[in-house]
Design a protein around this motif. Structure first.
Motif, PDB file in Angstrom:
ATOM      1  N   MET A  95       0.044 -10.985  -7.589  1.00 23.75           N
ATOM      2  CA  MET A  95       0.587  -9.842  -6.872  1.00 23.75           C
ATOM      3  C   MET A  95      -0.454  -9.326  -5.883  1.00 23.75           C
ATOM      4  SD  MET A  95       0.466  -6.767  -9.688  1.00 23.75           S
ATOM      5  CE  MET A  95       1.281  -7.779 -10.943  1.00 23.75           C
ATOM      6  N   LEU A  96      -0.004  -8.438  -5.005  1.00 21.46           N
ATOM      7  CA  LEU A  96      -0.846  -7.884  -3.957  1.00 21.46           C
ATOM      8  C   LEU A  96      -1.022  -6.387  -4.181  1.00 21.46           C
ATOM      9  CD1 LEU A  96       1.179  -9.368  -0.938  1.00 21.46           C
ATOM     10  CD2 LEU A  96      -0.365 -10.591  -2.466  1.00 21.46           C
ATOM     11  N   LEU A  97      -2.063  -5.834  -3.567  1.00 15.07           N
ATOM     12  CA  LEU A  97      -2.307  -4.391  -3.640  1.00 15.07           C
ATOM     13  C   LEU A  97      -2.644  -3.871  -2.254  1.00 15.07           C
ATOM     14  CD1 LEU A  97      -2.944  -1.644  -4.985  1.00 15.07           C
ATOM     15  CD2 LEU A  97      -5.242  -2.546  -5.490  1.00 15.07           C
ATOM     16  N   TYR A  98      -1.911  -2.839  -1.824  1.00 16.62           N
ATOM     17  CA  TYR A  98      -2.202  -2.163  -0.564  1.00 16.62           C
ATOM     18  C   TYR A  98      -2.623  -0.732  -0.857  1.00 16.62           C
ATOM     19  CZ  TYR A  98      -1.683   0.179   3.904  1.00 16.62           C
ATOM     20  OH  TYR A  98      -1.921   0.935   5.027  1.00 16.62           O
ATOM     21  N   LEU A  99      -3.742  -0.304  -0.244  1.00 17.60           N
ATOM     22  CA  LEU A  99      -4.245   1.062  -0.366  1.00 17.60           C
ATOM     23  C   LEU A  99      -4.219   1.711   1.010  1.00 17.60           C
ATOM     24  CD1 LEU A  99      -7.408   0.281  -2.539  1.00 17.60           C
ATOM     25  CD2 LEU A  99      -5.248   1.236  -3.369  1.00 17.60           C
ATOM     26  N   HIS A 100      -3.566   2.861   1.123  1.00 13.45           N
ATOM     27  CA  HIS A 100      -3.433   3.515   2.432  1.00 13.45           C
ATOM     28  C   HIS A 100      -4.405   4.681   2.572  1.00 13.45           C
ATOM     29  CE1 HIS A 100      -1.512   4.434   6.221  1.00 13.45           C
ATOM     30  NE2 HIS A 100      -1.535   5.720   5.879  1.00 13.45           N
ATOM     31  N   ILE A 101      -5.196   4.639   3.647  1.00 13.26           N
ATOM     32  CA  ILE A 101      -6.145   5.698   3.976  1.00 13.26           C
ATOM     33  C   ILE A 101      -5.629   6.407   5.227  1.00 13.26           C
ATOM     34  CG2 ILE A 101      -8.537   6.250   4.531  1.00 13.26           C
ATOM     35  CD1 ILE A 101      -8.114   4.996   1.730  1.00 13.26           C
TER      36      ILE A 101
END
Length: 350
Positions: A1-7
């Motif tokens: 799976m993938l992980l996206y973190l939004h700043i």
């Protein structure tokens, strides 16, 4: 799976940008990063994450380089036990804020790929786009990243802007390819509602030939295309999106995807800080998922599986093979011309 973190923080708001970002909320950064950690723990449970199950991480924005590495440390402590061996960990950065200490700090945490929002090496064009850096800063930032030890470095360019011509674009591409990069993205300017550029449509050129010119110059420089706007060593995280793999979306305005559902956390910083576990859910139908697979597959090197098509669509695909507009190999259809992707997808859909 993938992980996206939004700043969601930026030094300035570019004239074309519609992303969820703020230039006046820097005081909330410590609280926001803690809220990210709280949501991340909940998403790991929702997605059934196990040791080694996260194959890629992408830190996007906004501008991730406006947040100090120290504030990322708790997130990496949480993520590390779930990372697959050799996981790709990317962070976006802007040239004016990605100082050597930031690059060194992020690399120490485990980031192994950097993507710079350069857009152009032309000073006048950068100013017209509302960018906060100058050409010298862009060159120095990329060279600093290489000196810091990053072996995977990407930069973005933008084209079809007012004032663009082949001389300017060729100069931008030549400068980009002279730098220690492994990946290059070239995006056509789009007018997004609510942005300054949306009020002046003349800022965007409507020149289809520029897209092919840009692609041809990048390819001739040795960077092979793997998607309509992306060239060079593929970004594994983006490939995962285009394959419709499951991905966690963590942060204000991020989006997550699990099987046939999308998850939307609150978009505003205040709402997100009040409850980082809040979210809305969108259920996707089988037809919607199929449509996405068609459009995403045809605009990238992934192609589409024969099994995805019904008999009528398969017949149309075979006609396109005979006309040289699709290629067929090992149970898949491959698109040799990404710029025709949308037209082909619309033609195939029954």
């Amino acid at each position: 799976m993938l992980l996206y973190l939004h700043i969601p923080y930026c030094d300035s708001k570019c004239h074309y940008c519609s992303f969820n970002s703020y230039v006046d909320r820097f005081d909330t950064r410590p609280a926001y990063m803690e809220a990210l950690r709280r949501q991340l723990e909940a998403e790991l449970e929702r997605f059934g994450a196990e040791a080694g199950s996260i194959e890629t991480v992408f830190i996007g924005g906004g501008t991730p380089s406006t947040v100090a590495p120290e504030l990322y440390a708790p997130l990496f402590e949480t993520i590390t036990p779930y990372l697959a061996p050799g996981a790709e960990i990317t962070s976006e950065a802007n040239p004016n804020s990605a100082k050597p200490y930031w690059l060194e700090g992020m690399r120490a945490l485990g980031v192994n790929r950097i993507s710079f929002g350069v857009q152009s090496f032309d000073a006048d064009k950068l100013q017209s786009l509302g960018r906060a850096h100058n050409p010298t800063q862009a060159i120095q930032a990329l060279e600093n990243a290489a000196r810091t030890g990053f072996s995977q470095i990407s930069l973005d360019l933008i084209y079809n802007c007012r004032g663009d011509d082949r001389t300017l674009l060729a100069r931008d591409i030549e400068q980009a390819l002279a730098l220690p990069i492994t990946h290059l993205s070239a995006y056509e300017l789009t007018l997004e509602a609510g942005t300054p550029f949306a009020e002046d449509p003349s800022v965007r050129l409507d020149d289809e030939s520029q897209a092919r010119f840009v692609a041809e110059r990048i390819v001739s420089g040795g960077f092979a295309p793997y998607e309509i706007s992306n060239f060079g060593t593929p970004c594994r995280h983006n490939l995962g999106y285009w394959k419709l793999e499951n991905y966690m979306g963590v942060g204000a305005g991020a989006v997550g995807f699990l099987e046939d559902r999308r998850f939307y956390p609150p978009r505003s910083i205040d709402a997100y800080l009040a409850d980082p576990l809040a979210h809305s859910v969108e259920k996707l139908s089988a037809a919607e998922l199929k449509t996405e697979r068609l459009f995403l597959g045809l605009r990238s090197r992934l192609g589409i599986a024969e099994a995805l098509l019904n008999p009528t669509e398969l017949e149309r695909a075979e006609l396109l093979v005979r006309e040289g507009k699709l290629r067929r190999k090992a149970g898949r259809f491959d698109n040799p011309d990404f710029f025709l992707a949308d037209e082909i997808a619309l033609y195939l859909l029954d």
